[in-house]
Design an enzyme around this catalytic site. Sequence first.
Site, short mmCIF file in Angstrom:
data_model
loop_
_atom_site.label_atom_id
_atom_site.label_comp_id
_atom_site.label_asym_id
_atom_site.label_seq_id
_atom_site.Cartn_x
_atom_site.Cartn_y
_atom_site.Cartn_z
N TYR A 54 0.36 -1.11 -0.23
CA TYR A 54 -0.20 -0.13 0.11
C TYR A 54 1.30 1.15 -0.31
O TYR A 54 1.93 1.44 0.94
CB TYR A 54 -0.67 0.04 0.95
CG TYR A 54 -1.90 -1.21 1.23
CD1 TYR A 54 -3.65 -0.67 0.94
CD2 TYR A 54 -2.33 -2.35 1.24
CE1 TYR A 54 -4.47 -1.34 1.14
CE2 TYR A 54 -2.93 -2.75 0.92
CZ TYR A 54 -4.33 -2.55 0.88
OH TYR A 54 -5.11 -3.34 0.91
N HIS A 113 -4.61 -2.62 -7.86
CA HIS A 113 -5.80 -3.07 -7.33
C HIS A 113 -7.09 -1.54 -7.24
O HIS A 113 -8.22 -3.10 -7.27
CB HIS A 113 -5.43 -3.74 -6.44
CG HIS A 113 -7.04 -4.98 -5.84
ND1 HIS A 113 -7.83 -3.84 -4.77
CD2 HIS A 113 -7.39 -6.05 -5.87
CE1 HIS A 113 -8.67 -4.78 -3.92
NE2 HIS A 113 -8.42 -5.96 -5.54
N HIS A 114 -6.90 -1.28 -5.96
CA HIS A 114 -7.46 0.36 -5.96
C HIS A 114 -6.61 0.89 -5.51
O HIS A 114 -5.48 0.73 -5.16
CB HIS A 114 -8.39 -0.83 -4.64
CG HIS A 114 -8.09 -1.06 -3.33
ND1 HIS A 114 -7.61 -1.71 -2.87
CD2 HIS A 114 -7.56 0.31 -2.51
CE1 HIS A 114 -7.14 -1.37 -1.68
NE2 HIS A 114 -7.13 0.02 -1.48
N HIS A 118 -16.86 -4.23 -1.75
CA HIS A 118 -15.57 -4.89 -2.23
C HIS A 118 -15.28 -5.40 -0.78
O HIS A 118 -15.87 -5.30 0.24
CB HIS A 118 -14.94 -2.91 -2.18
CG HIS A 118 -13.20 -3.78 -1.37
ND1 HIS A 118 -12.87 -3.47 -2.83
CD2 HIS A 118 -12.37 -3.51 -0.91
CE1 HIS A 118 -11.44 -4.16 -2.85
NE2 HIS A 118 -10.66 -3.67 -1.70
N HIS A 151 -12.20 -9.42 -1.21
CA HIS A 151 -11.20 -10.10 -1.94
C HIS A 151 -11.52 -11.44 -2.46
O HIS A 151 -12.26 -11.50 -3.11
CB HIS A 151 -10.11 -9.47 -0.87
CG HIS A 151 -8.96 -8.48 -0.43
ND1 HIS A 151 -8.02 -7.89 0.58
CD2 HIS A 151 -9.01 -6.99 -0.94
CE1 HIS A 151 -7.91 -7.01 0.42
NE2 HIS A 151 -9.02 -6.29 -0.63
N MET A 199 -11.72 -8.72 3.21
CA MET A 199 -12.67 -7.31 3.17
C MET A 199 -13.89 -7.75 3.20
O MET A 199 -14.41 -8.56 2.40
CB MET A 199 -12.23 -6.12 3.02
CG MET A 199 -10.89 -5.64 2.77
SD MET A 199 -9.67 -4.02 1.99
CE MET A 199 -8.83 -4.33 3.08
#
Length: 557
Positions: A147, A179-180, A333, A335, A408
């Site tokens: 991240y 990924h986001h 959202h 995973h 998540m």
Amino acid sequence: MRRRPALSRWPGWEEREGWLPAARGPAPPLYRDYFTDENRVLKKDPQQDYHLEYAMENSTHTILAFSRELHTCDANDKSITESTVRVIWAYHHKDMGEAGQNYHGSNRGTKSLRLLNPEKEEVLSASLPYFDLTNKDVPVPDKDTTYWCQMFKIPVQHEKHHVTKVEPLIQKGHENLVHHILLYQCSSNLNDSVLDYGHECYHPNMPDSFLTCETVIFAWAIGGEGFTYPPHVGLSIGTAADPQFVLMEVHYDNPSYTEGLIDNSGLRLIYTPVLRKYDAGVIEAGLWVSLFHNIPPGMPEFVSEGHCTLECLEEALGAERPAGIHVFAVLLHAHLAGRAIRMRHFHNGEEQKLLAYDDEFDFNFQEFQYLKEERTILPGDNLITECHYSTVDRIRMTWGGLSTRNEMCLSYLLYYPRINLTRCASIPDIMEQLQFIGVKEIYRPVRTWPFIIKSPKQYKNLSFMDAMNKFKWSRSEGLSYNELVLKLPVNVRCSKTDNAEWSIQGMTALPPEIERPYKTEPVICSSSSCLHCSLFLTLLFVVCVTASTIGNIGPFV
């Protein structure tokens, strides 16, 4: 590509300027409704539900437009809903003969789409100003999950403006790496010194300024396209209450541990001085991301729930907006273990129609769903983000966390008018979860994380994560555990901007008594009473061919 003379000889067809419009009715000889069996063999469907609307060919493209009812009541068809659909296409340069289809070879592909949720395109002037928030030569580590956080300053505006569209700027070739992206509003007390460099998020050495960035103002996830705000709503910039400093969090997913990756991805924000009626806000709802969210291994289905509680909405909406807020889009959202997500809405204890859902969740395709009708959320309502997982291919616990191999269960609600509520979530009680596997006592005071178990003997001096992994999970044990977890008290998370909290934050609440599992509305399969008979979906199938294949291409089947 040469024009196929056979097309113009179909009954009821007339060629006009390259278009071949079809009359509704029986399909022409070269257009058929097929399905596949478990051996991937194409078979003609005895119930022909697809109708060719028109076709076109020129030197580079073949276009077929066809329609069908959303619910055909045909066992060989899938109902078309608001969930994700995986569209598979293939073609061959020779016609389909009596012996069956020809193998397509490499002329094939697949794409996840939400057929009933196309982007709401608004005609925006090409002269509208914009600014880009992009990373600058970020070295992506050769590890599974990274991240990366970078602080930006919103370009100074001397008066209020509205952002009307946000577009992802994903570096070419990095479509599966990024990924986001989350964009957070940070404290207005910061200065330009925080703009000097980026840093890995959630790291012990992360700059303190990053900790002031708690309010999500936009979210994008893998597979998503640009997002256009409705004509009456915009993301406000330029006033003292608006974001001046923002933190862009990019989740890099690098499961192959590729070395030497350099990324420059980010977001483009298009804005206008012509103000909309309302300012948009974002609420993050669902399960607070933590190890207290966990899923046993070997489970074909396990359900987790994150609660945006009645108590949080009562306090925040009661103080800020008693008339309620209006939700116009939702991003669901999860995973890799995620299989389905639903956003359930309750008003005065009565369940309403689902706020949003995706029963065919695709980890690689996550984007905001526009609601067909805006939904009003009132004081006294509560929202439940319901996530369904499959861990049949896993032998250890799956934990809530940041990695795509963790899980998540979140919903991001876009709404108006903006109020001072940024997070409405919950955390399940961990001690009652541990009692399920026989834990009796932990070492107190807690000095390590994850904390250590004191008794019984078989778990002594193990972390609670190790104890949960040591437990002999079976499917029946997993089901019993799931029933327990869904009824446990939850810790309420109810946050404001600038790291402030509503008074309900940290308190314990009981989850509401609701019907489980959620019962979907039945589809009535009757020609006389079908509620969906007038609902048709029209699709375009477009094939672009290169000059080398033009001479050999044949009809598509």
